[in-house]
Each structure stands twice: as structure tokens, then as C-alpha cells.
Design a protein around this motif. Sequence first.
Motif, mmCIF file in Angstrom:
data_model
loop_
_atom_site.group_PDB
_atom_site.id
_atom_site.type_symbol
_atom_site.label_atom_id
_atom_site.label_comp_id
_atom_site.label_asym_id
_atom_site.label_seq_id
_atom_site.Cartn_x
_atom_site.Cartn_y
_atom_site.Cartn_z
ATOM 1 N N THR A 1 0.808 -1.222 0.000
ATOM 2 C CA THR A 1 0.000 0.000 0.000
ATOM 3 C C THR A 1 0.838 1.266 0.000
ATOM 4 O O THR A 1 0.290 2.364 -0.086
ATOM 5 C CB THR A 1 -0.944 0.023 1.210
ATOM 6 O OG1 THR A 1 -0.189 -0.308 2.366
ATOM 7 C CG2 THR A 1 -2.079 -0.957 1.040
ATOM 8 N N ILE A 2 2.147 1.123 0.108
ATOM 9 C CA ILE A 2 2.964 2.339 0.234
ATOM 10 C C ILE A 2 2.913 3.185 -1.040
ATOM 11 O O ILE A 2 2.964 4.420 -0.968
ATOM 12 C CB ILE A 2 4.425 1.981 0.608
ATOM 13 C CG1 ILE A 2 5.235 3.228 0.950
ATOM 14 C CG2 ILE A 2 5.126 1.253 -0.527
ATOM 15 C CD1 ILE A 2 5.148 3.648 2.351
ATOM 16 N N ILE A 3 2.750 2.538 -2.208
ATOM 17 C CA ILE A 3 2.774 3.316 -3.459
ATOM 18 C C ILE A 3 1.560 4.256 -3.540
ATOM 19 O O ILE A 3 1.737 5.467 -3.650
ATOM 20 C CB ILE A 3 2.839 2.377 -4.688
ATOM 21 C CG1 ILE A 3 4.111 1.524 -4.613
ATOM 22 C CG2 ILE A 3 2.817 3.184 -5.978
ATOM 23 C CD1 ILE A 3 4.177 0.421 -5.652
ATOM 24 N N PRO A 4 0.324 3.729 -3.447
ATOM 25 C CA PRO A 4 -0.806 4.661 -3.469
ATOM 26 C C PRO A 4 -0.796 5.623 -2.288
ATOM 27 O O PRO A 4 -1.193 6.783 -2.449
ATOM 28 C CB PRO A 4 -2.036 3.754 -3.421
ATOM 29 C CG PRO A 4 -1.536 2.388 -3.147
ATOM 30 C CD PRO A 4 -0.111 2.327 -3.475
ATOM 31 N N ASN A 5 -0.319 5.152 -1.134
ATOM 32 C CA ASN A 5 -0.268 6.071 -0.001
ATOM 33 C C ASN A 5 0.678 7.234 -0.281
ATOM 34 O O ASN A 5 0.439 8.353 0.161
ATOM 35 C CB ASN A 5 0.164 5.337 1.269
ATOM 36 C CG ASN A 5 -1.024 4.771 2.028
ATOM 37 O OD1 ASN A 5 -2.095 5.370 2.031
ATOM 38 N ND2 ASN A 5 -0.852 3.618 2.651
ATOM 39 N N PHE A 6 1.725 6.952 -1.026
ATOM 40 C CA PHE A 6 2.645 8.031 -1.381
ATOM 41 C C PHE A 6 1.918 9.099 -2.199
ATOM 42 O O PHE A 6 2.040 10.297 -1.938
ATOM 43 C CB PHE A 6 3.832 7.479 -2.172
ATOM 44 C CG PHE A 6 4.727 8.555 -2.713
ATOM 45 C CD1 PHE A 6 5.628 9.203 -1.886
ATOM 46 C CD2 PHE A 6 4.647 8.937 -4.046
ATOM 47 C CE1 PHE A 6 6.443 10.208 -2.378
ATOM 48 C CE2 PHE A 6 5.457 9.944 -4.540
ATOM 49 C CZ PHE A 6 6.360 10.579 -3.703
#
Lengths: 280, 308, 351
Positions: free
Chosen positions: A123-128
Amino acid sequence: MTYRQQQRIKRICWVISLSIVAIPFVFPFLWMVSSGFKSANEIFGQPSLLPDVWRWRNFVEVFEYQPFARQYFNSIYIALVVTGLTLIVSSLAGYALARIRFAGSVLLVVFLLSALMVPEEVTIIPNFFLIRWLGLTDTHVPLILLPVFGPQGVVATFLMRQYFMALPKDLEDAGELDGLSRIGIWWRIALPLSRPALAAVAIITFLHSWNLFLEPLVFLSSLEKFTLPLALGNFTDPYGMPLWHLQLAATSLAVVPVIIVYVIAQRQIVESFAMTGVKG
Amino acid sequence: MKPSTVNDPRRTERAPGLSLKMRGMLTAWLFVSPTVAGFMVFFLGPLIAVVFYSATEWNMLSQTSTFVGWANYQDALTRNPDFWHVMRNSVVFALGLVPMNIALALALAMSLYRPFRGVVVFRTIFFAPVVTSAVAWAIVWKFLLQGEAGAVNQILATVGIDGPNWLREPNWAMFAVIVTRVIKMVGLNMILYIAALQAIPRDFSEAARLEGATNWQIFRMVIWPNLAPATLIIVVITMIGSFKVFDHIYLMTGGGPENGTLVLAFYIYQQAFEFFNVGYASALAIIMFFIVLALTLVQILLRRRGSL
Amino acid sequence: MAGLTLNNVTKKFGAVSVIKGVDLEVNDGDFVVFVGPSGCGKSTLLRVISGLEDVSGGEIRIGDRLVNDVQAARRGVAMVFQSYALYPHLTVEQNMGFGLKVRKVKPADIKTRVREAAATLKLEDFLERYPRELSGGQRQRVAIGRAIVSDPAIFLFDEPLSNLDAELRVHMRAEIAALHQRLGNTMIYVTHDQIEAMTLADRIVILRDGQIEQVGSPRELYSHPKNVFVAQFIGSPKMNVVEAASLSAVSEIGGDLAGVVSVGMRPEHLTVTQPTDGLFRGRVSLSEYTGAGSLLHVEVPGSGTFLVLQNGPEAAETGAEIGLSIEPENVHRFDANGLRIPSSNSLKGET
């Protein structure tokens, strides 16, 4: 030889072999601290556990090389805020899931359990992009919000829920008759009786935030916003090669306080990890 | 007459319009609302988003995105040789780490689950790396494992062993990363095993001893079967954890040398935040998600089945 | 102070009906005991009255006030729990004053009221202690004290004595009775122990399977049980109930037998006679000596085992043939549905 003597010798051999196994667990800490006192030259000389010359200046230069004090402070305050928020959010949700019959509670439990299965790397990519869209990159906001509401927060919620479920229900009924609202029951009865669970949540949450690396790496760019894990790898010469004496001095400064607290509260800390581990 | 608080008529007049049941529901939702909101925003939303990202060709630098369907997955699975190299690394890492970790954890737990003088000291030592930051641990080991100047090699030299340049040769680097990670994390599994061992009723092994069983027989016939459920959970947790390792490798080897320690979690980070291939990285993230999901389901299935 | 009215009260947990329509009128100042076998819904009914459980249907009135949707704390009730439910992190004094503190009563007033209640219950010396430092009986008194302090219209007791040992139970039973004498509040008391019910109650409510079987004074329930269930539930050892047809002597003792399917005789009403003198005879299969008397298990051919209480030091021995006799007015007669048939020749009026 008597049986007792045999047993005694056996036990001594046992302790000696355990001590040998323990070397790679202890050695890095000792080497880290002693090398933190060595000069850049001595570090690559003959290995010795104690430095020839104790170079206290390393610990001054650490603070001159980059805003290390500020970074240290960042780590502390972020970990404290994350811990505080997690305690409130997870104990509120854990309480409702443990004690109140409400529509959607089963669904919510399933959803939260599913969050445990999804690594932060997913989830880190969309959270970024979310954080960038909110204009919060290079701030500490994502480092606070993501752990509170991420898998770590879910673990805390389930830990609290499990503890609340084991509390005697009569106490809360008595509180209700005494005129407490649900919030009042949670605050004045359930929480004071849940100190062990709260302590466990506080310990694992604080350490998790204190050691967090991926999120700071992704979200932070300016030195004075850095947290400790990010700052530690940053003591390099202009060619990107590590300045070992500073790096190890800084690492010692970051690790030693944690180890001291750990040694003092060893039992409590180990139990906290055991409590969450069994959940898995 | 005592001052009556409970029967104060003013209180009764405030009898609310909502039924007790509705009120309970509302309070419950109030309690869980922060969790639910955070869950939607930082977990469910992103999880859905990453599925969409994975179907696009999106470059963060040029800010362009086009729909490409399965192309990113095809890229990974059939075209890009890096992917299978990375998967191989991840599997080697997991298969190296898990058995070593479990065996050492069990051995330590067997030695330390019964009290003796000094037991707390040993437990404290073996657990200490768990509370230490992975970054610090990786930095110190990187320092210790440097080629000739590193302390490990210098110590080996004193007993006549010419140690390799640990972190500069792909196979040795993988080995070094695995071993240092085991040392860092074994304490956690040790604690879980100690808890499991202490939960086995003492009568079991005492009964076996009265029947003349040796220590090894007691372990095989009595202790090991009783540890099976704990072992299953520990293996799966450790396996999942090994697929998520990032900081340790990032700091010790940077994925090198020659991508010899480039594992899946690192690869995702690299593609997304160093090469800005958001679509491709998202597809990788989805693949990772399914791997972890599969492992979790295996655990649940095994746990459901029979004696476990 | 106030009475209590239940009007067709029901309670469901999901699809399961636990309370199936209860009507009850409790007068102000009554001591009412709910009694019944486990699972009969007596505790649930108490919790519905208290407001700890919401009600699924019907009306609950305390005094004249409809309280269906009034929160527990505003109903003017106080509850004494089986587990005492004392807050372990508060002292006795804080425990007793907690409700008043929550309701923002002035600290000085709280102190007065707590001291007053503590004096009533002889708890003055324990006010600074924590619950874990008290004995079972003392904890029980604190729990009662907490209820007193909140000055409720109705006291609710949920099996308050079942965690105490036998001796203390008898003692606390007397204290609760004395408390009711002194305060005069309405009290509702749940128990599964029919001795407790008989000794404490002004009126007993017998519940089975979520419904009221009978309401009445202990005497009424004992002498005029409405049906076989009540007849066997009240009284110890329990009443012998046998098929009327199985006893040849039944016409001699039962009077008019129209519609009578079974007859009941309490063990304490049967008297032992010579084999030839009794109304019917049997063989003693077991004789249990209890000190004041003996409990005989008597096999009566065709009817099964009768329990008989024989007073005095003399007891029939195991294996002996004996005769049994009973006064006709002590024979209870039931119809095919297990309902009591009033005795037409009895001079005592039915109530």
C-alpha cells in the motif's frame, strides 16, 4: 564421580556452549560502542575491543555533521505521538468490538483481519500519491498516521479487544448503573483495568515507530525532518562511502538508550512481544 | 430525607427519543469511527488504487498514465528476466532463513524454558537484537563484514581462515544477509517457543521418563508433537516476515552485488521510488499480496484440519 | 420508592426468545424473589428491569414512569451482583461513592452518605481497603452498601449469595432480610435456591422457560401450587407425584377423583406405619440418617420410589417393609395438563 558432580559438570558445559552461541548476539553491540570511540584510522587497524585512544570528539562531530539532535528529537516525538494516538484509537475500537453488539461488527473484524495480511510494501505506493496530493510529503504527518491506522494499529486493536473480552462484564454493568456513559465506562473502568495490555501496546508501538524505516525513506527529503533510522545511514563522505567512526558513534547514541530501557524492563517488553506474536 | 439524585424528576424528563438499542449502536460506531476512517483512507482505498495502478503504464516523472491491462503482469512474468531473478532470491532468502531461524529458536527455547541460574541473562541477550532497530543492526554488521578490514575476517584470520569479502560476492552476500537476519529475529521465535513449551503439562514428559524414555525420545514423542500448532504458526509468520524484509537488505547490501540480494520487497521499492515505474511496481505489489495471502490461507487451512 | 409493573414484557436475543411475555405487578415495599431452574430467564428478566438489557417488547414501569428507553442509571434502581462487581482499582469508600461522584454530588455529601451506609453495614473499619483485601462476606456487604448509597427506588439482587459458603449464606440472608425491614424499599431478588426464596420473599415469582408459572406468598406456593412444576419446585425434598391409577388406595385419600390424573404427596406429610396399617405399603430401599430424622427411599410396587421424611431418632431400616399414610388434605391432585384440581371437600379456601 558422584551423580551430583556429573550433573554439575554437565551444567557448566551447557552454560559455556550457550555463551558461545551468545557471542554473535552481544559482539555487535560491544563492537559498535567501542568503534564509536575510535578514530577513523584506528577503526581499520588491528581489531581490538577497546580503543587505544578514546575519541570523545566523535560524539560531538555527530551533531555537527548533520542536525542529529533535531533528528533524535523527531524520532522521540513521533514515536510518542504515534503511541498516544494508537493507545486511544485501538482501545476505543477494541472496546467496541469486544463489548458492544452492533450491526457490522463481524464485517469490521473480517476487514481488519484482512489488513494484517497486507504488507505495508503493497500500500505504500498509493499512499505516497495520497500524501503527495494532500501536500504532506516531507512532513511527519504520514509517519504518524500510517502506523496508527496500518497493520500495527490493527494488531494493537486486536490485542486490546482480546484483553477487554476477558474483563469481568459485571464491573461494566455496575458502572452503567452508577451512571457512566459508554465513554465513561471505557475511560474509568475498562482502561484502568487494562494496564498490562496498554503497556504491551505502548511498548510494541513505540519500538515500531522508533525503528520505522521504509516510510521515512519514502516520505522525507530534508535533513532536519529525518528520523533516526534514516539519519544513521547518512554519515558518508562526499563519495558516498560511510564515515564509520561517526556512523557507529551515532548508532550507539540511537541504540544504547533503548538497550538500557530494555534491560531494565526486560520481562515486560518480552511479554509484550509474546502477547502480539501469539495472535499472528 | 436524603437528597435524592436518582429520582430527580428533571433527569426523567430528559428521557431521550432514541431507543436504548439504537443508542448502543451509535456509541459503538462512534468508538470504531477513527479506526474505520483510517482503514478506508490508508488501507482499503490504497489497496483498490494499487489494483488500478497495476493496469496502467505510469511514469511518475513524465506524469503520464495509459491503460495497459495485463501488460505489467506479463512484463513481470514473461518478459523481464529481473523478476524471476528477484523471485529466486526471495525464495532462497526464505528457504535459507526459515529453517535456520526455527531450528535455532527451538534449540534456544529448549535450553531456556526451564529456570536455572542465569536463564534470564541468556534470554535477555538472545532477545536484545529484536528490540534493536534493523537499521542499526544492518549498519553494524556491514561494518563487521567488510572485506579485509572487517572485524569478522580479522578474527577468522587469527585462526588461519581466509574469510571471503562477504558483502561483495553474491552468494556470500546472500548467506551473510540471511545469517545476520536470523540472529536479529530469532529471539522473537524463541520467546514464542518458550511460551509453547511452558504450556505443555509437565506430567507428559515425567510420565515418559518413568517409562524409561531417553531425552531424545521424550523430545520426539512428547514435546515435538505438542509443539506442532505453535511451529505451524511460527513458520508461517517467519515466512511472511522474510518476504517483507527490506530495511535490512537496503542498508547491508543495497540489493547488490550484481542484484544478488535483490528481493521482492526491495525490488518493488526500487521500481516505484527509484525508477518511478509506478504501474510495474504496483503489479509487483499485487503479486506480493497474493504470495502473502496464499501463505496465510495455507496457515488457516492447516490449522483447521484435524489435530492442529 | 416505587412499585414495578411489567406488561407483556418480552426479550429476544436474535431469534431466540428468552422472556416470552411476562406480566407482573410489584407493590411498593415488597420483597419479591424470582426463582426457577437455570435457563428460565430469571436473570435476564432482572437485567431487562435494570436497563442493562434493552427490552424487546411490552412495557416496564417503575412507579408510574414508563422506563423502556430510559438508561439504566436513570431508572432509579441499584443492583447487587453475584460477583459483587467491586471496582478492583478503587477503595471501599471510593467504590461506594463512585455512583454519586459520577452524578456530580458534592464530595461532602458523598462522604456523609457513604459513612452512613458503612455504619449500617458495619464497614467503617474497611473504608480505606481495596476489594482484594476483603473476605467474601465483607465484599458482599460493600456491594450492598454501594446499592444503599445510591438510594434507589428498587433494589435488584442477582444471586448475591451464591459465591458464599453455606454458613455465611445463612448469615447474609438474615442481614438482607433485616435490611429490607429497616429500609422498606422494593426489592427484587433472583436466586435458584428455593430455600432462599421461601425465607426472604413476601412474594415468590416462579419462572420457567421465560414465563411465569405462579406468583404468590411462600405459604400459598407451598400449600396450593398451581401445577406439578411448582409443586415439585417448591419444598425440599421435592414432592412425590405419581399416577393416580397406580395407587389402589387413591380413592381413600383423594376424595373426588373426577379428572384426576396424578396425585402429589410431600415427603414431610407421609407418615410411616406398620405394613398392615398404612394406606399403601412399600419396601425401604435406602435409609439416609440426617440427625433430626431420616430420609427414606421407599419402593412402592407399581408407583416407583417415594421419598419419605421420618422424624425422630427411630428410622426404618433398609430392606424393611413399611406402610405409609397421609392426611387427605395434604394430597395434591392434578389433571391431565398437570394443573391443580381444587379439593371440593376441603374447608380451606383456595386462593
